[in-house]
Design a protein around this motif. Structure first.
Motif, mmCIF file in Angstrom:
data_model
loop_
_atom_site.group_PDB
_atom_site.id
_atom_site.type_symbol
_atom_site.label_atom_id
_atom_site.label_comp_id
_atom_site.label_asym_id
_atom_site.label_seq_id
_atom_site.Cartn_x
_atom_site.Cartn_y
_atom_site.Cartn_z
ATOM 1 N N VAL A 344 0.837 -1.205 0.000
ATOM 2 C CA VAL A 344 0.000 0.000 0.000
ATOM 3 C C VAL A 344 0.870 1.252 0.000
ATOM 4 C CG1 VAL A 344 -1.648 1.332 1.356
ATOM 5 C CG2 VAL A 344 -1.978 -1.128 1.073
ATOM 6 N N TRP A 345 1.842 1.294 0.888
ATOM 7 C CA TRP A 345 2.716 2.463 0.929
ATOM 8 C C TRP A 345 3.571 2.563 -0.333
ATOM 9 C CZ3 TRP A 345 2.082 6.522 3.784
ATOM 10 C CH2 TRP A 345 1.419 6.416 5.004
ATOM 11 N N GLY A 346 3.946 1.410 -0.896
ATOM 12 C CA GLY A 346 4.698 1.418 -2.141
ATOM 13 C C GLY A 346 3.894 2.023 -3.283
ATOM 14 N N ALA A 347 2.617 1.643 -3.371
ATOM 15 C CA ALA A 347 1.756 2.199 -4.425
ATOM 16 C C ALA A 347 1.585 3.701 -4.261
ATOM 17 C CB ALA A 347 0.399 1.500 -4.410
ATOM 18 N N ALA A 348 1.439 4.149 -3.010
ATOM 19 C CA ALA A 348 1.297 5.587 -2.759
ATOM 20 C C ALA A 348 2.562 6.335 -3.178
ATOM 21 C CB ALA A 348 0.999 5.827 -1.286
ATOM 22 N N GLY A 349 3.722 5.779 -2.819
ATOM 23 C CA GLY A 349 4.980 6.421 -3.193
ATOM 24 C C GLY A 349 5.181 6.465 -4.693
ATOM 25 N N LEU A 350 4.814 5.386 -5.385
ATOM 26 C CA LEU A 350 4.959 5.354 -6.837
ATOM 27 C C LEU A 350 4.009 6.329 -7.519
ATOM 28 C CD1 LEU A 350 5.400 1.503 -7.295
ATOM 29 C CD2 LEU A 350 7.035 3.247 -8.050
ATOM 30 N N ILE A 352 3.096 9.223 -6.362
ATOM 31 C CA ILE A 352 3.729 10.536 -6.223
ATOM 32 C C ILE A 352 4.913 10.671 -7.183
ATOM 33 C CG2 ILE A 352 5.017 12.033 -4.644
ATOM 34 C CD1 ILE A 352 3.316 10.804 -2.360
ATOM 35 N N CYS A 353 5.752 9.624 -7.247
ATOM 36 C CA CYS A 353 6.950 9.690 -8.097
ATOM 37 C C CYS A 353 6.589 9.824 -9.574
ATOM 38 C CB CYS A 353 7.813 8.446 -7.883
ATOM 39 S SG CYS A 353 8.671 8.409 -6.286
ATOM 40 N N PHE A 354 5.601 9.063 -10.027
ATOM 41 C CA PHE A 354 5.214 9.157 -11.436
ATOM 42 C C PHE A 354 4.523 10.493 -11.732
ATOM 43 C CE2 PHE A 354 5.695 4.441 -11.741
ATOM 44 C CZ PHE A 354 6.543 4.438 -12.823
ATOM 45 N N GLY A 355 3.820 11.036 -10.741
ATOM 46 C CA GLY A 355 3.266 12.376 -10.913
ATOM 47 C C GLY A 355 4.375 13.403 -11.100
ATOM 48 N N MET A 356 5.445 13.256 -10.313
ATOM 49 C CA MET A 356 6.581 14.170 -10.443
ATOM 50 C C MET A 356 7.291 13.979 -11.793
ATOM 51 S SD MET A 356 8.146 13.915 -6.571
ATOM 52 C CE MET A 356 9.541 14.972 -6.980
ATOM 53 N N LEU A 357 7.413 12.738 -12.237
ATOM 54 C CA LEU A 357 8.050 12.491 -13.535
ATOM 55 C C LEU A 357 7.232 13.079 -14.678
ATOM 56 C CD1 LEU A 357 9.324 8.822 -13.035
ATOM 57 C CD2 LEU A 357 10.740 10.832 -13.505
ATOM 58 N N ASN A 439 4.367 7.844 -28.516
ATOM 59 C CA ASN A 439 3.175 8.645 -28.791
ATOM 60 C C ASN A 439 2.753 9.540 -27.624
ATOM 61 O OD1 ASN A 439 2.056 7.570 -31.561
ATOM 62 N ND2 ASN A 439 2.671 5.756 -30.423
ATOM 63 N N LEU A 440 2.788 9.005 -26.402
ATOM 64 C CA LEU A 440 2.360 9.803 -25.249
ATOM 65 C C LEU A 440 3.499 10.599 -24.625
ATOM 66 C CD1 LEU A 440 0.016 7.213 -23.441
ATOM 67 C CD2 LEU A 440 -0.647 9.126 -24.913
ATOM 68 N N LYS A 441 4.726 10.153 -24.873
ATOM 69 C CA LYS A 441 5.901 10.795 -24.269
ATOM 70 C C LYS A 441 5.750 10.808 -22.747
ATOM 71 C CE LYS A 441 7.503 11.695 -28.377
ATOM 72 N NZ LYS A 441 8.598 10.887 -28.941
ATOM 73 N N PHE A 442 5.936 11.974 -22.121
ATOM 74 C CA PHE A 442 5.915 12.065 -20.664
ATOM 75 C C PHE A 442 4.522 11.824 -20.074
ATOM 76 C CE2 PHE A 442 5.300 16.306 -22.401
ATOM 77 C CZ PHE A 442 4.212 16.781 -21.691
ATOM 78 N N TRP A 443 3.465 11.922 -20.863
ATOM 79 C CA TRP A 443 2.115 11.680 -20.345
ATOM 80 C C TRP A 443 1.912 10.220 -19.935
ATOM 81 C CZ3 TRP A 443 -0.336 15.644 -18.691
ATOM 82 C CH2 TRP A 443 -0.223 16.885 -19.338
ATOM 83 N N LEU A 444 2.775 9.340 -20.415
ATOM 84 C CA LEU A 444 2.685 7.946 -19.996
ATOM 85 C C LEU A 444 2.911 7.818 -18.490
ATOM 86 C CD1 LEU A 444 2.352 4.985 -20.878
ATOM 87 C CD2 LEU A 444 4.837 4.902 -21.226
ATOM 88 N N PHE A 445 3.740 8.694 -17.929
ATOM 89 C CA PHE A 445 3.977 8.663 -16.483
ATOM 90 C C PHE A 445 2.699 8.951 -15.706
ATOM 91 C CE2 PHE A 445 8.359 10.315 -17.865
ATOM 92 C CZ PHE A 445 8.856 9.031 -17.988
ATOM 93 N N LEU A 446 1.857 9.828 -16.247
ATOM 94 C CA LEU A 446 0.591 10.153 -15.580
ATOM 95 C C LEU A 446 -0.337 8.935 -15.574
ATOM 96 C CD1 LEU A 446 -0.958 12.411 -14.164
ATOM 97 C CD2 LEU A 446 -1.924 13.039 -16.396
ATOM 98 N N VAL A 447 -0.298 8.168 -16.649
ATOM 99 C CA VAL A 447 -1.074 6.921 -16.693
ATOM 100 C C VAL A 447 -0.615 5.988 -15.568
ATOM 101 C CG1 VAL A 447 -1.604 4.863 -18.064
ATOM 102 C CG2 VAL A 447 -1.504 7.110 -19.168
ATOM 103 N N PHE A 448 0.691 5.859 -15.405
ATOM 104 C CA PHE A 448 1.220 4.990 -14.358
ATOM 105 C C PHE A 448 0.885 5.528 -12.959
ATOM 106 C CE2 PHE A 448 4.693 3.426 -17.445
ATOM 107 C CZ PHE A 448 3.917 2.345 -17.811
ATOM 108 N N ALA A 449 0.835 6.838 -12.808
ATOM 109 C CA ALA A 449 0.435 7.409 -11.515
ATOM 110 C C ALA A 449 -0.985 6.978 -11.165
ATOM 111 C CB ALA A 449 0.546 8.932 -11.559
ATOM 112 N N ALA A 455 -3.908 0.431 -7.724
ATOM 113 C CA ALA A 455 -3.266 -0.729 -7.101
ATOM 114 C C ALA A 455 -3.235 -0.593 -5.577
ATOM 115 C CB ALA A 455 -1.854 -0.905 -7.647
ATOM 116 N N GLY A 456 -2.936 0.606 -5.092
ATOM 117 C CA GLY A 456 -2.910 0.819 -3.651
ATOM 118 C C GLY A 456 -4.279 0.661 -3.022
#
Length: 520
Positions: A344-350, A352-357, A439-449, A455-456
């Protein structure tokens, strides 16, 4: 070698098994590190007759996971019928064969492939065969290790094995980067050498497989009492082997009239459908963290942040080394905080990190006038933190849970289901990732966020805490869920399975007593 006498050798029996299992698990990590730079090798692309933007790059990477899915089913079937050890040996032999196909694909003295489309076909065949072997290993080795570990240290043992998975990744990427720098991206040996070096793992492991014990639990399940006693004596010595044997026989008697098939596990209403859903969603959510794509396409991600090709490759190596070191916190914490809390904490941290990316990738790509270091430094830190967070929270946990929540007669099938879903989920992610980057470039990170946030939430709501409990105790959660008519963890049995239990100093019955108890 028996009991305490094993300490007179270089390694105790427990450490021999841990070292063997860890090295086997390292095969998967090696493949990730190997393919990440092979994908950008000019000679490789020419030999396969594909362009750098071709979707075939993702297909070559991803068909491996389809092989893993099929291999897990075959290996689990074999593990139940012929034993865990023989199943692992055969899977190792299959990885050798797959590696040979990959290494020889399109080979010619000049480096210019005369094979035409045959090179691509040979590579795809090798990837699938390699997947058959590695998928089988990933299905059986966690079961083998779990059946020989104590209740309170199962997580530590498997997390240590998965730290070796990352060692394999670091080793492959380091070799790959070294030969790429030395020989250049136009040399065929810059991509063939890392492939053939992979053979060290399976060949070494095959040479020592016969020296390791079969699990006494498997011998008991096949009514081979004398063999079970010999295995127990090799681990514990004669003094306590009979006591352990009685406990295993009692557990087997309690389960002997509860035959479990895939029908009971895969269809609603089946006796073990609930733990199967937990297993399936664990692997789906791990894939949704996005880190399978990050590990294979690490250099491309750093290039999105504005780094040059060689800088991105070197920083990817630094990220993998950090990954390996941070995995130490995984095996130090998994049996203290539990699987559920780390996930759960791992999903929360990821998230945030993907939002920053997403933010820093957008600044690097779309906003002019911002100093490069103002984007590259925080973006790199976010990627490093995301890597460490995934390793601690998600790498080992989803593999451990299926080995803890099924009874003995369903454990191999549960491991197979886990690998099948892992293979299919990662096939999809690694197939779509290069398309997403293009195609999405950096927007792919938002998908992962967003997928990490899901998941969390799912893990917190539906995944029970299985750490620190015997195999039988974990069955109580699913029995209580039926009685309480709810799968929500906090509502089942008064929330008993929300957190790790407070252990009492009793030995209990059945499978509570470990075969390999940690000595402190």
């Amino acid at each position: 070698m028996g009991g305490d006498s094993s300490t007179l050798s270089l390694l105790s029996r427990k450490h021999e098994i841990l070292l063997f299992s860890s090295t086997a698990i390292a095969l998967y990590g090696y493949d990730q590190g190997m393919m990440s730079l092979i994908n950008t090798n000019h000679s490789y692309l020419r030999t396969m007759q594909i362009s750098p933007e071709s979707p075939l790059i993702g297909i070559i990477v991803s068909v491996y996971y389809l092989g893993c899915a099929v291999g897990s089913v075959i290996a689990s079937w074999l593990a139940d019928r012929k034993g865990r050890r023989l199943s692992i040996f055969i899977c190792l032999a299959i990885t050798v064969l797959g590696n040979i196909f990959m290494f020889t694909s399109g080979m010619s003295p000049s480096g210019t492939s005369p094979w035409n489309d045959g090179a691509l076909g040979c590579m795809l065949t090798g990837r699938i065969i390699l997947g058959l072997g590695v998928g089988g290993i990933d299905a059986v080795v966690p079961i083998y290790s779990s059946e020989l570990s104590s209740d309170e240290s199962r997580g530590r043992a498997l997390a240590q094995e998965f730290q070796m998975n990352i060692f394999g990744l670091v080793m492959a990427y380091s070799i790959n980067l070294g030969v790429t720098i030395s020989l250049g991206k136009d040399s065929q040996w810059a991509w063939r050498i890392p492939i053939v070096i992979m053979q060290i793992f399976p060949i070494l492991l095959m040479s020592v497989t016969s020296q390791l014990p079969e699990t006494p639990r498997w011998f008991i399940s096949k009514d081979r009492k004398d063999d079970a006693r010999k295995a127990l004596e090799s681990i514990h010595g004669k003094e306590i082997a009979d006591l352990k044997l009685e406990e295993l026989e009692k557990a087997q008697e309690e389960e002997s009239d509860k035959n479990v098939g895939y029908k009971d596990m895969l269809f609603p209403g089946g006796s073990h459908f609930h733990p199967t859903v937990v297993t399936v969603m664990g692997q789906v959510n791990q894939a949704l963290t996005g880190y399978g794509a990050v590990s294979v396409y690490g250099p491309q991600i750093l290039e999105l942040l504005g780094f040059g090709v060689r800088q991105a490759e070197l920083l990817t190596l630094a990220n993998y080394i950090s990954y390996f070191l941070m995995m130490t916190f995984a095996w130090l914490s998994i049996d203290i905080f539990g699987r559920r809390k780390l996930m759960v904490w791992g999903a929360a941290g990821l998230t945030i990190c993907f939002g920053m990316l997403t933010l820093f990738g957008g600044l690097a790509s779309s906003v002019s006038g911002i100093p490069k270091l103002a984007v590259e430094i925080p973006g790199t830190i976010a990627l490093f933190v995301a890597t460490a967070t995934f390793g601690i929270g998600w790498l080992a946990t989803v593999w451990l849970i299926p080995t803890e929540i099924y009874p003995s007669m369903a454990r191999a099938q549960g491991g197979a289901i886990s690998v099948i879903v892992w293979g299919l989920a990662n096939f999809s992610v690694t197939l779509l990732a290069p398309i997403g980057f293009n195609n999405l470039k950096f927007w792919l990170f938002l998908v992962f966020a967003a997928t990490n946030a899901f998941a969390g939430w799912w893990t917190w709501t539906y995944t029970p805490e299985s750490g620190g409990r015997s195999f039988e105790e974990n069955q109580e959660f699913f029995e209580s869920a039926k009685k309480d008519n709810s799968w929500v963890v906090k509502d089942v049995d008064g929330g008993k399975f929300v957190a790790m239990p407070h252990k009492e100093n009793d030995e209990g019955d059945g499978e509570r007593s470990p075969l390999l108890r940690r000595r402190t």
